[in-house]
Scaffold this active site. Sequence first.
Site, PDB file in Angstrom:
ATOM      1  N   ASP A 248      48.993  36.114  37.693  1.00 47.46           N
ATOM      2  CA  ASP A 248      47.731  36.833  37.669  1.00 47.46           C
ATOM      3  C   ASP A 248      48.070  38.304  37.415  1.00 47.46           C
ATOM      4  O   ASP A 248      49.221  38.743  37.580  1.00 47.46           O
ATOM      5  CB  ASP A 248      46.942  36.651  38.967  1.00 47.46           C
TER       6      ASP A 248
HETATM    7  C1  BGC Z   1      41.863  37.865  37.900  1.00 52.21           C
HETATM    8  C2  BGC Z   1      42.150  36.759  36.892  1.00 52.21           C
HETATM    9  C3  BGC Z   1      41.960  37.292  35.509  1.00 52.21           C
HETATM   10  C4  BGC Z   1      42.864  38.489  35.312  1.00 52.21           C
HETATM   11  C5  BGC Z   1      42.764  39.111  33.935  1.00 52.21           C
HETATM   12  C6  BGC Z   1      42.653  39.119  37.615  1.00 52.21           C
HETATM   13  O1  BGC Z   1      42.230  40.166  38.426  1.00 52.21           O
HETATM   14  O2  BGC Z   1      42.171  37.403  39.205  1.00 52.21           O
HETATM   15  O3  BGC Z   1      41.318  35.661  37.127  1.00 52.21           O
HETATM   16  O4  BGC Z   1      42.220  36.286  34.581  1.00 52.21           O
HETATM   17  O5  BGC Z   1      42.532  39.489  36.262  1.00 52.21           O
HETATM   18  O6  BGC Z   1      41.547  39.764  33.805  1.00 52.21           O
END
Ligand code: BGC
Length: 785
Positions: A248
């Site tokens: 993530d």
């Molecule tokens: C989120 C993810 C997301 C990523 C990219 C993170 O803060 O938890 O679900 O895909 O950001 O935007």
Amino acid sequence: MSVEESVEEPTAQGRVLDVEHVLAGLTLEEKASLLSGLDFWTTQPIDRDGGGAVPGVMVTDGPHGLRKQADSPDHIGLGNSVPATCFPTAATLGSTWDPALLRRVGEALGRETRANDVAVLLGPGINIKRSPLNGRNFEYLSEDPVIAGELGAALVAGIQSQGVGTSLKHFAANNQEADRMRVSADVDERTLREIYLAGFERVVERAQPWTVMCSYNKINDVYASQNHWLLTEVLRDEWGFTGLVMSDWGAVRDRVAAVAAGLDLEMPASGGRTDAEVVAAVRAGELDEAVVDVAARRVLRLVARSLPALDAPGTYDAEAHHALARETAAAGVVLLKNTPVDGRGGGPLLPLASGDGVAVVGELARTPRYQGAGSSQVNPTRLDDALTALRTATGAEVPFAAGYTVDGADRGSGTDDDALRAEAVELARTAGTVLVFLGLPASYESEGFDRTHLDLPAQQVALLEAVAAVNPRVVVVLANGSAVSVAPWQDLAPAVVEGWLGGQAGGSGVVDVLLGAVNPAGRLAETLPLRLVDNPSYGNFPGELGHVRYGEGVLVGYRWYDARELDVAYPFGHGLSYTTFAYDGVAAEVLSTDGGGADTSGSGGGTDGAARVRVRATVTNTGDRAGAEVVQVYVGDPVSQVQRPERELKAFAKIHLAPGESREVTLDLTARDLSYWHPVLRRWVLEGGEFVVSAGASSRDLRGSATVVVDGDDVRLPLGPLSTVAEAIDHPVVGARVDALVHGGAVGDDLLAMVGDMPLAVVADFGLAGLDRAALATLLTEANA
Ligand code: BGC
């Protein structure tokens, strides 16, 4: 195709990436560079003249639409993104209980991803809704892993059918937003396996997502991004995942540990810092270069498999996708309640009929809340609001009063909520039927924080009370991303419709249901509790001092409410229709009893996948409208060595029936469906004996049950010095002898109850029952021979 194989078919533009050939020619520095992003959304390219160059590919959110940021990238939803169809959020998708429909949604998402030159759509999110307070529940499918897994697999298969990838997220045990980047989810392994990992396992086995995204949090004190057990032993070695694991955004604390754990790609860019750390670790002998090769190969393979679509992006039909978004939004609407009212021929308020004299109250009918905030926020191609949709569909100038402001946002009338309420009451007084649109403002639920209560805004409830006081013919239509409490006010409304956050066509979709153009067939994928304090995680959410204890174990969602015999507002699986369904002939038969069949191959395993129990039920549409019923099969094991939930959803089928039509539904259960995760043996175990198999319309509306007797595994643990006297007496080989020794040693039945729990070693050390250490050792050898 395994990770080790190359993708060598030339693309439409003649590009080809021979993974093994390219990998063999890379320096350590180049390989390390592949393991982190170039920027927010793209993987790092390797520029070279004369062969060996590697393009970067773009990944982007997800999950219910494409959020491709053309410029000023950020990941919290602030920057503008290209227009894309905003499909219903997962809260709605989960309520469809319809894998075939979600497969079509997936295909549309895949087409848009491909048309926008994006290689991977970052979704779906399938975390379990442990608490209704989780601010990100709207992005997740269910409180149940079978729903999350089945629907998640359908989405992945649909998206990937278009030649682009998915990122199954957030792996794992990311069930809250509070402290999400640090908190340790303290969960026992049985609970992980049966609840929090089971959906991921199902999606991986059914649909092989191109990528999996690890979560921010720790699991039992180890960051998901650095968790070798999770990312390698479970995900790859046990489940057979062949794709790439990415982090993530910002989830990596120790890059070298993460590479060693199986985290291939760190996102977003680290500016080269962590690439250098990887190189230094290899040079210092702390990290095997072969491990870097494995991760680099997976990145190369991701690039290689992305090229064909990138070189032939294609187009999509925005109108057709909007229509699909509308169909899906309607399919996810759950008719919670539709009780008969006076003066309508004894019938309920829904579906609305011409001549009902409908008035609409509630700002959310005009200004829809249709998706959640944060990284999933899509810039829709168009937006339907319910008020306009109703006016268009009926051809009538349906009167409207805002009734309240959403998040204090005044639409320019200059009036406060009291004045808006008074205006709405005047409108309601003369209306035939009042549609009251209520819901959670965006400030209540979002990525990044959790709710602290389940209530609707007080001024909305005050509006409902005031309207119902002058007109009892009230239909409440809800817009919310996760369960709200309905108990305080639902007696004021004969009909209540749960519209969730239905995406850009949520407004028209819910109107289709209100008018009966669509017969509601959504079912709750999460329990609506009466009170927050009834929720299983209450007191253990969102944790304290960096830890959140999953103290309720496997009793998540309906499993808990059933075990504690708690009343709920609406049970898991509930949803009404404008027609009715009867069930007959619910029966279950054992197809094979040859020694259980749960995988006994060692740590983890899965199931042999073969059907063991066949469940049948005949369902008849007993009303006068075509409609769809979701046949739900629940299984309970009344006698077990471990505490098992009263009943658990194991299979379901959505069937469409014409008025008067009957159909026999057949659903198969595997050994795994009957098994539990044995925390000591650390494998799935099917304990033989009786199982209760029920079919019904919700977890609390079972229409028939059958009992089957299934052969099981031998789940006996080896006898050791710390085994108890009672366990030894139970043992097939030495049990009779131990029994005789104990009774012969002048231990009566009264005392046996006391010594029953005494470890054999203690008995021997006390010299009881004629045992000493040497005799015990002999006994144990015989027992375990
Ligand atoms: C989120 C993810 C997301 C990523 C990219 C993170 O803060 O938890 O679900 O895909 O950001 O935007």
